[in-house]
Scaffold this active site. Structure first.
Site, PDB file in Angstrom:
ATOM      1  N   ASP A  82       0.844  -1.193   0.000  1.00  0.00           N
ATOM      2  CA  ASP A  82       0.000   0.000   0.000  1.00  0.00           C
ATOM      3  C   ASP A  82       0.885   1.251   0.000  1.00  0.00           C
ATOM      4  O   ASP A  82       1.775   1.385   0.847  1.00  0.00           O
ATOM      5  CB  ASP A  82      -0.877  -0.050   1.273  1.00  0.00           C
ATOM      6  CG  ASP A  82      -1.989   0.970   1.269  1.00  0.00           C
ATOM      7  OD1 ASP A  82      -2.455   1.360   0.186  1.00  0.00           O
ATOM      8  OD2 ASP A  82      -2.422   1.359   2.383  1.00  0.00           O
ATOM      9  N   GLU A 134      -1.558   5.964  -8.512  1.00  0.00           N
ATOM     10  CA  GLU A 134      -2.560   6.959  -8.056  1.00  0.00           C
ATOM     11  C   GLU A 134      -2.404   8.251  -8.843  1.00  0.00           C
ATOM     12  O   GLU A 134      -1.300   8.702  -9.116  1.00  0.00           O
ATOM     13  CB  GLU A 134      -2.386   7.225  -6.554  1.00  0.00           C
ATOM     14  CG  GLU A 134      -3.371   8.258  -6.010  1.00  0.00           C
ATOM     15  CD  GLU A 134      -3.458   8.262  -4.472  1.00  0.00           C
ATOM     16  OE1 GLU A 134      -3.380   7.171  -3.862  1.00  0.00           O
ATOM     17  OE2 GLU A 134      -3.597   9.359  -3.913  1.00  0.00           O
ATOM     18  N   GLY A 181      -7.747   8.435   7.151  1.00  0.00           N
ATOM     19  CA  GLY A 181      -7.930   8.755   8.559  1.00  0.00           C
ATOM     20  C   GLY A 181      -9.382   8.795   9.001  1.00  0.00           C
ATOM     21  O   GLY A 181     -10.284   8.398   8.266  1.00  0.00           O
ATOM     22  N   HIS A 212      -9.355   4.869  -2.225  1.00  0.00           N
ATOM     23  CA  HIS A 212      -8.642   4.936  -0.940  1.00  0.00           C
ATOM     24  C   HIS A 212      -9.483   5.756   0.042  1.00  0.00           C
ATOM     25  O   HIS A 212     -10.434   6.421  -0.346  1.00  0.00           O
ATOM     26  CB  HIS A 212      -7.281   5.616  -1.131  1.00  0.00           C
ATOM     27  CG  HIS A 212      -6.249   4.712  -1.726  1.00  0.00           C
ATOM     28  ND1 HIS A 212      -5.135   4.314  -1.039  1.00  0.00           N
ATOM     29  CD2 HIS A 212      -6.185   4.119  -2.942  1.00  0.00           C
ATOM     30  CE1 HIS A 212      -4.412   3.508  -1.810  1.00  0.00           C
ATOM     31  NE2 HIS A 212      -5.026   3.373  -2.976  1.00  0.00           N
ATOM     32  N   ILE A 256      -9.615  -0.057   3.286  1.00  0.00           N
ATOM     33  CA  ILE A 256     -10.093   0.200   4.649  1.00  0.00           C
ATOM     34  C   ILE A 256      -8.986  -0.090   5.667  1.00  0.00           C
ATOM     35  O   ILE A 256      -8.476  -1.202   5.736  1.00  0.00           O
ATOM     36  CB  ILE A 256     -11.334  -0.660   4.946  1.00  0.00           C
ATOM     37  CG1 ILE A 256     -12.485  -0.176   4.054  1.00  0.00           C
ATOM     38  CG2 ILE A 256     -11.743  -0.574   6.425  1.00  0.00           C
ATOM     39  CD1 ILE A 256     -13.507  -1.205   3.748  1.00  0.00           C
ATOM     40  N   ASP A 257      -8.659   0.905   6.433  1.00  0.00           N
ATOM     41  CA  ASP A 257      -7.686   0.762   7.510  1.00  0.00           C
ATOM     42  C   ASP A 257      -8.221   1.375   8.811  1.00  0.00           C
ATOM     43  O   ASP A 257      -8.279   0.722   9.850  1.00  0.00           O
ATOM     44  CB  ASP A 257      -6.361   1.439   7.111  1.00  0.00           C
ATOM     45  CG  ASP A 257      -5.265   1.208   8.138  1.00  0.00           C
ATOM     46  OD1 ASP A 257      -5.492   0.451   9.095  1.00  0.00           O
ATOM     47  OD2 ASP A 257      -4.175   1.790   8.000  1.00  0.00           O
ATOM     48  N   SER A 258      -8.646   2.633   8.734  1.00  0.00           N
ATOM     49  CA  SER A 258      -9.038   3.356   9.964  1.00  0.00           C
ATOM     50  C   SER A 258     -10.115   2.630  10.758  1.00  0.00           C
ATOM     51  O   SER A 258     -10.091   2.640  11.993  1.00  0.00           O
ATOM     52  CB  SER A 258      -9.523   4.770   9.621  1.00  0.00           C
ATOM     53  OG  SER A 258      -8.454   5.517   9.103  1.00  0.00           O
TER      54      SER A 258
END
Ligand code: G3H
Ligand code: 13P
Ligand code: ZN
Length: 311
Positions: A82, A134, A181, A212, A256-258
């Site tokens: 990533d 990107e 975030g 993203h 998806i991270d946050s």
């Protein structure tokens, strides 16, 4: 089944109108929470590792954990870098067993972004690895979303067409108003779906696009975090309906991270606050793993639409 690339995953997702979830992995509990959910939903998975995660876990560790998860689950899993910021990290991941890498040169002028992306594409393709790039800049909470600001930052459809043609990149992350975030919008949430449609229309048919900054920052998790001593006032994510719409329009990969971070932190805070006598890490990391599983299960089933698409 060995770790796989994303080509077939995206082709099927585009054909059937769903998106594949790309979830960030930083440690074993996060990985197991994600994979347990995908296993129960029989869903394809992209497990992604950022440069920061790689450094934190130390190169090599996460690859072995992901391979173990693949062997244990039997799911179609891609291992993706990533936001690789230069050729060297992309090369190192290609050589080290990743099946997909992202070169994020979006901060550079178009010509430089094309040049660096092409260099990574040439190297990765020769080794059978797919590449994401990107174009455009993800918004920040402070950004104006007026038309002039959007035009300056969001992905330009004509440039996207030129970029894909000149680089031969396999998928493209676009900027339409999301941001990384837990603080994505000041007021009303808004994404530029018109721009997304234009980008889709100008690119080759069914070209895989990536979104993203797609965490929805569930209010109940923010509330739980704050209840047990957290401090996240004003946290706000992308409404799930927007993500369903993006997936149905043809966005193939949703990052998806946050939401995973939030689920983990809220749960650990709760254990610390309600069971202060507890000092066995398994007693708070275990519940955190379960909370991540619940978040990912909901995404797969109710947002991305990829339940049952593992075969
Ligand atoms: O896009 C960013 C991801 O959330 C990874 O974040 O660089 O802090 O690991 P990180
Ligand atoms: P979130 O911060 O919205 O989870 O976005 C994650 C991401 O885009 C990883 O590349
Ligand atoms: Zn990202």
């Amino acid at each position: 089944m060995p770790l796989i690339g994303t080509k077939e995953m995206f082709e099927r997702a585009n054909k059937e109108g769903y998106a594949v979830g790309a979830f960030n992995v930083n440690d074993m509990e996060i990985l197991q929470g994600i994979v347990d959910a995908a296993k129960e939903e029989n869903a394809p998975l992209i497990l992604q590792v950022s440069a920061g995660a790689r450094k934190y876990a130390r190169p090599g560790y996460l690859i072995h954990l992901v391979k173990a998860a693949e062997e244990d689950s039997g799911l179609p899993i891609a291992l993706h870098l990533d936001h690789g910021e230069d050729f060297e990290i992309c090369k190192s991941c290609v050589d080290g067993g990743f099946t997909s890498v992202m070169i994020d040169a979006s901060k550079y002028p178009l010509d430089e972004n094309i040049k660096l992306t092409k260099q990574v594409v040439d190297y990765a393709h020769a080794k059978g690895v797919v590449v994401e790039a990107e174009l455009g800049k993800l918004a920040g909470i402070e950004d104006d979303v007026n038309v002039a600001a959007a035009d300056a930052k969001f992905t330009d459809p004509e440039q996207a067409a030129e970029f894909v043609k000149k680089t031969g990149v396999d998928s493209l992350a676009i900027a339409i108003g999301t941001s990384h975030g837990a603080y994505k919008f000041k007021g009303e949430a808004k994404l530029d779906f018109e721009r997304l449609q234009k980008i889709m229309d100008i690119l080759p048919e069914k070209y895989p696009l990536v979104l993203h900054g797609a965490s929805s920052v569930p209010p109940e998790l923010v509330a739980k975090c704050n209840k047990y001593g957290g401090k996240m006032p004003g946290a706000q994510g992308v409404p799930e309906d927007f993500l369903r719409k993006a997936a149905a329009m043809g966005v193939a990969k949703i990052n998806i991270d946050s939401d995973l971070r939030l689920a983990m932190t809220a749960t650990i805070r709760e254990v610390f606050a309600t069971k202060p006598e507890e000092f066995d890490p398994r007693k708070y990391l275990g519940p955190a793993r379960d909370a991540i599983k619940a978040v990912v299960k909901n995404k797969i089933k109710n947002v991305l639409g990829c339940s049952g698409k593992a075969v």
